[in-house]
Design an enzyme around this catalytic site. Structure first.
Site, PDB file in Angstrom:
ATOM      1  N   GLY A  24       0.772  -1.322   0.068  1.00 55.00           N
ATOM      2  CA  GLY A  24      -0.058  -0.022   0.084  1.00 55.00           C
ATOM      3  C   GLY A  24       0.875   1.194   0.165  1.00 55.00           C
ATOM      4  CB  ALA A  25       1.233   4.029  -2.214  1.00 51.65           C
ATOM      5  CD  GLU A  26      -1.608   6.417   0.062  1.00 48.96           C
ATOM      6  OE1 GLU A  26      -2.305   7.517  -0.453  1.00 48.96           O
ATOM      7  OE2 GLU A  26      -1.644   5.494  -0.137  1.00 48.96           O
ATOM      8  CB  SER A  27       0.644   1.215   4.666  1.00 46.05           C
ATOM      9  OG  SER A  27       0.603   0.552   3.388  1.00 46.05           O
ATOM     10  CG  ASN A  28       4.555   0.314   0.661  1.00 43.95           C
ATOM     11  OD1 ASN A  28       4.293  -0.615   1.422  1.00 43.95           O
ATOM     12  ND2 ASN A  28       4.503   0.217  -0.531  1.00 43.95           N
ATOM     13  CG  ASN A 156       2.301   5.594  -6.172  1.00 43.27           C
ATOM     14  OD1 ASN A 156       2.540   4.700  -6.870  1.00 43.27           O
ATOM     15  ND2 ASN A 156       2.842   5.606  -4.794  1.00 43.27           N
ATOM     16  NE  ARG A 158       0.874   1.641  -8.359  1.00 44.22           N
ATOM     17  CZ  ARG A 158       1.857   2.190  -8.418  1.00 44.22           C
ATOM     18  NH1 ARG A 158       2.042   3.437  -9.496  1.00 44.22           N
ATOM     19  NH2 ARG A 158       2.919   2.135  -7.441  1.00 44.22           N
ATOM     20  CE  LYS A 215       8.541   9.638  -8.160  1.00 45.05           C
ATOM     21  NZ  LYS A 215       7.790   8.727  -7.293  1.00 45.05           N
ATOM     22  CG  ASP A 247       5.321   3.625  -2.385  1.00 46.93           C
ATOM     23  OD1 ASP A 247       4.900   4.507  -2.859  1.00 46.93           O
ATOM     24  OD2 ASP A 247       4.859   2.356  -2.450  1.00 46.93           O
TER      25      ASP A 247
END
Length: 309
Positions: A24-28, A156, A158, A215, A247
């Site tokens: 999970g992006a934010e949790s990473n 991000n 997807r 990036k 992330d």
């Protein structure tokens, strides 16, 4: 989400053994910041099921505050299945529809959840999950403003979550609401219709952003501000699993900025954290501690002994 990672090298349809992890992006990013020594809170939803218990347990183990996370007794925890190939396309399958995370709502974004927070980080994935999650994202940004916190945003993108038009309509405006933007050059092209230089300039002059980090496809990164620009080349490392690099880069860069470091050092730390993550399987296994980051960066930049004896 719960991540089920197929054994290395096999295509997803042929894999028979899977390793359980969390994604999970934010949790990473939260896990990355916590390992680097920062206090981090994750606001989200999981199911009241074994998968949800595993997700929260893993986040707690990394030192992430999950006191504002909710467990849904009726909706399941989201699931992600993927394989891992360092030299060819990776197959990622999301099972998010009807998940607890997709039912995130503005009601969960309370002043108490944001009390004392210096930085709020969000990605474009969350508002694409559902209309309620989109409203919750806007509520989070508004809450951050009221709390005096800096807003960091990573699109991000997807593409399995929606059409290009949906990404432009729902996520594009959030770029202009962020104080710090971390985006791929392809994401700026999609969301702004501009190249990296033009896109960064537009956000610095027409949006709220004070810094835009772009990036590039060659894995270099450039930080843009009204004062100038700084470039960082990637560190040359063997790649085991490229997923999670973005992330990790965000966590490394945000950690440096929270500590008041300059743009060039922040980019170097971000590239270092990303380089460590891609050498390990899974999204978070390679996330370093602050000491580990510093040792690795010393080895990358000065050629010191990489073995910690």
């Amino acid at each position: 989400m719960l991540l089920m990672l197929a054994e290395p090298g096999l295509p997803l349809e042929r894999a028979t053994h899977f390793r359980r992890s969390v994604a999970g992006a934010e949790s990473n990013v939260a896990a990355g910041l916590a390992r680097l020594g920062h206090w981090a809170r994750w606001i989200g939803r999981v199911g009241d099921d074994p998968a949800g218990e595993a997700v929260l347990r893993e986040l707690r183990a990394d030192g992430v505050d999950v006191s504002c996370a909710e467990m849904d007794p009726e909706s399941p925890t989201g699931l992600l299945l993927r394989d891992s190939h360092p030299q060819r396309a990776i197959d990622v399958q999301y099972y998010r529809t009807g998940s607890a995370a997709s039912l995130l709502s503005p009601a969960q974004i309370t002043p108490e959840a944001l009390a004392g927070v210096r930085l709020v980080h969000v990605t474009g994935i969350t508002p694409m999950l559902s209309e309620d999650a989109e409203r919750a994202t806007h509520a989070l940004i508004e809450g951050a403003r009221q709390a005096g916190a800096t807003v960091s945003f990573d699109p991000n993108v997807r593409r399995k979550l929606g059409t290009e038009h949906e990404w432009i309509r729902r996520v594009g405006p959030l770029l202009r609401e962020a104080d710090l933007v971390l985006a791929g050059e392809d994401e700026l092209e999609l969301l702004l219709g501009a190249g990296p230089e033009e896109g960064a300039k537009a956000l610095l002059t027409l949006g709220r952003a004070g810094t835009v980090v772009v990036k590039h496809s060659d894995h270099s990164a450039v930080a843009h501000t009204v004062e100038g620009r700084w470039r960082q080349e990637p560190f040359d490392v063997p790649v085991t699993d490229p997923v999670g690099a973005g992330d990790a880069f965000a966590a490394g860069w945000l950690s440096a900025r929270l500590r008041g470091l300059d743009q060039q050092r922040a980019l170097a730390e971000a590239a270092c954290v990303a380089a460590l993550v891609v050498q390990a399987p899974g999204d978070t296994d390679g996330l370093p501690t602050a000491a580990g980051r510093d040792r690795a960066l010393e080895a990358f930049t000065r050629g010191t002994d990489p073995v910690h004896r």
